[in-house]
Design a protein around this motif. Sequence first.
Motif, short mmCIF file in Angstrom:
data_model
loop_
_atom_site.label_atom_id
_atom_site.label_comp_id
_atom_site.label_asym_id
_atom_site.label_seq_id
_atom_site.Cartn_x
_atom_site.Cartn_y
_atom_site.Cartn_z
N ASP A 280 3.98 20.45 -17.43
CA ASP A 280 2.73 21.14 -17.12
C ASP A 280 2.43 22.28 -18.09
OD1 ASP A 280 2.02 19.66 -14.79
OD2 ASP A 280 3.72 20.62 -13.80
N TYR A 281 3.50 22.94 -18.57
CA TYR A 281 3.23 24.06 -19.46
C TYR A 281 2.65 23.61 -20.79
CZ TYR A 281 8.03 23.02 -20.91
OH TYR A 281 9.17 22.39 -21.31
N MET A 283 0.38 21.14 -20.98
CA MET A 283 -1.04 21.03 -20.67
C MET A 283 -1.68 22.42 -20.60
SD MET A 283 -2.90 19.35 -17.39
CE MET A 283 -3.10 17.61 -17.65
N ALA A 284 -0.92 23.37 -20.05
CA ALA A 284 -1.42 24.75 -19.98
C ALA A 284 -1.62 25.31 -21.38
CB ALA A 284 -0.43 25.61 -19.18
N ARG A 286 -2.33 23.65 -24.04
CA ARG A 286 -3.54 23.05 -24.61
C ARG A 286 -4.78 23.67 -23.98
NH1 ARG A 286 -3.32 17.01 -23.68
NH2 ARG A 286 -5.21 16.91 -24.91
N ALA A 287 -4.71 23.89 -22.68
CA ALA A 287 -5.88 24.47 -22.00
C ALA A 287 -6.17 25.87 -22.51
CB ALA A 287 -5.63 24.51 -20.49
N LYS A 288 -5.12 26.56 -22.98
CA LYS A 288 -5.32 27.90 -23.52
C LYS A 288 -6.09 27.85 -24.83
CE LYS A 288 -1.00 29.87 -22.75
NZ LYS A 288 0.00 30.84 -23.21
N ARG A 298 5.42 25.36 -31.08
CA ARG A 298 5.87 26.49 -30.29
C ARG A 298 6.27 26.09 -28.88
NH1 ARG A 298 2.38 30.79 -32.56
NH2 ARG A 298 1.25 31.13 -30.64
N HIS A 299 5.56 25.12 -28.31
CA HIS A 299 5.86 24.81 -26.92
C HIS A 299 6.65 23.51 -26.75
CE1 HIS A 299 3.73 28.22 -25.25
NE2 HIS A 299 2.84 28.03 -26.20
N ARG A 302 9.94 23.40 -29.23
CA ARG A 302 10.87 24.46 -28.86
C ARG A 302 11.67 24.09 -27.62
NH1 ARG A 302 13.89 27.37 -27.36
NH2 ARG A 302 14.14 29.62 -27.49
N ASN A 303 11.00 23.47 -26.65
CA ASN A 303 11.71 23.06 -25.45
C ASN A 303 12.49 21.77 -25.65
OD1 ASN A 303 11.19 24.78 -22.91
ND2 ASN A 303 9.25 24.78 -23.99
N PHE B 85 -3.42 26.20 -12.77
CA PHE B 85 -2.95 24.83 -12.63
C PHE B 85 -2.38 24.51 -11.29
CE2 PHE B 85 -3.38 25.15 -17.11
CZ PHE B 85 -3.80 23.89 -17.47
N ASP B 93 5.80 28.34 -19.75
CA ASP B 93 6.84 27.81 -20.63
C ASP B 93 8.15 28.57 -20.36
OD1 ASP B 93 8.50 27.14 -22.76
OD2 ASP B 93 6.80 26.74 -24.07
#
Lengths: 382, 311
Positions: A280-281, A283-284, A286-288, A298-299, A302-303, B85, B93
Amino acid sequence: MAHYLVKRSAQILLTLFVFLSLVFFIVNAQPGDVSSFYALNPDIPPETRERMQDLFGVNDPLWKQYLVHVRNTFTGNFGVSFSHYPRTVADIIRERLPRTLALFLTASVISFYLGFALGKIIAWRRGGWTEYTSTIGGVTLYTVFTPWFGLMMIWLFAFRAGWFPIGKFLDPVLWRDAPTDANAIFNRMILSAIVVSIAVFALFAVTAKRRMAHSRLIRIGGLALSALAVAAAWFATGTGYLAWDILKHMILPVATLTLISFAGTMLLTRNSMLETMREDYVMAARAKGLPEKDVRDRHVARNALLPIVTSFVFSLAFAVDGGVIIEQIFSWPGMGQTLVSAALTEDLPLAVGAFVFVGVFVLIAHLAADILYVYLDPRIRY
Amino acid sequence: MHYMTRAGAVRAVDGVTFSVERGQSLGLVGESGCGKSSIAISLLKILPDSARILSGSILLEGVDILPLSEDEMREYRWKRISMVFQAAMNSLDPVYRVGDQIIEALELHVGSAPSEAVERVRELYDLVGLNHSFIPRYPHEYSGGMKQRAIIAMALACEPAIIVADEPTTALDVIVQDRILREMRKVRDALDMSMIYISHDMAVIAEVSDVVGVMYAGRIVEFGETKDVFENPIHPYTRALMSAFPSVTGEKRELATLPGEPPNLLAPPSGCRFHPRCPYATEECRSQPPPTVRRGVHWADCWNPPEDQSP
């Protein structure tokens, strides 16, 4: 953290002890001893063989040998090599280990970087020609029969094209009048590599932390600059041509190792990325409104890095035993070759010593992975 | 909006039209799988690879964002339209500090200097009732309710014109849920923002929204001011949803359940999409799409609406 380190160190010592014992008994399980080689030699009478056995203590009962072995190992005494008598095992390993490490660490780092970069791209853009070529090419190289592939590389680039020397660590003719011996040069080379990596690492850390513009340019420029500075220092001392000779001998085995191993990291990165991309983060992010590249690097990457680092650190551990096959094919005088020849000549102290070093490195690498994880994943605290 | 699957196109959102005024909040309610979240991700155009918007338009302050390129769209995301969300628990993250994740959006859109950005994060934390000491902490150090507040703070960061809140409180217990809803309403009034609340929970929708759209099988089947829809529901589906929820103040009664499941949107039922589960279904419902019944701004698509009981 301190408590954890103490606990882990104790565990490591215990594991090392079990490992030592296993190695000792397995190596001693093979029939004969170092003197068996001379059994058929008419110049060596049986009395001499007996004296040899007495000298090396191989006639003592096994439990006594074992006790001596354990005591010596924990006091840092690995004994004297039978086949390189009177050189000590520690001395031989001190010479061979850096050579193996240089070869395999370089190859591991390059193949990790290549695999990670490619895996990132093919996970992000699925179905493109990049994915097909790198997956098919990578898997082919990953599964290819290593000795055959090594020989093909030598045949193609050393024999036919003549770009690189055919195996070995250095060119003896060139070194006949050398002012210093190869080990001194090689140690200095390793030192240079460490200096450059620290400089580059620091640059990476600073540019990442400050989120500087043109960070890529600064990084590549910094790498080029520090490499140039080191090269200049080498040629100023007049030993540059010797270092270049060793470097030339390294290129082909490093390339071979990289080619046969990068696909592992690549496919792992791809799968890890695809899994992370569903989070979900992401998608978050991208939404940002973050640019695709930032979302990816970065997201997602990195994970996705976390499981990949584990496999990388473990692969580093096995760099110590240095792929027996590759070292044989490229006649590289490292730990892999040492192990094979020690086993073949019944040089038990050397074989056991080499194995113990592999074991110690595996254990240290596991500890390093655990510590690295604390920095990579804030959720992990010991 | 359709999802392209191997079995065919799933028409997740089909013929939906609504508008939200400045400062107004719209609630979308319906069972799981009726297209609520698909609307949310369509509004920000953060669709998964399998989803396509085939036709229609999304007007944001008069601009149709559908034909915009990814680069142009990035300018709108978060700055003009942001989102809270559904899975707030997992929307942060895990490897970055929460404060830094908010700053990331601020630097991108507002272009604020690091010190200004930190100041802004402090304001946002005050706004949603979070302690400043949590700014440099990692998501796993937050409780569920705190994460939800942080997510709301993040959605507010760039002062968007509209916030889409997709099940913003579903994972929280009722007490925290109530506090957060109250705070969201307070923030909305203070900043004069529009909001779209998406929930399956009728009680939440009743509390937070000015107008309500009831969704079923990819369509809005009933729409109107919250009071009208809840007091005089027209569509049998709305009535079924209402009777499936307990009332705290009202008399005790047996809760009615609605048998069956929402239809497979690979092949939606003919006529009225609700007819297979509707107790009042007639022959017309099975074959013809239902007409729109209007009572002022309140409307519903139904063949057999009940008598108008409003005074």
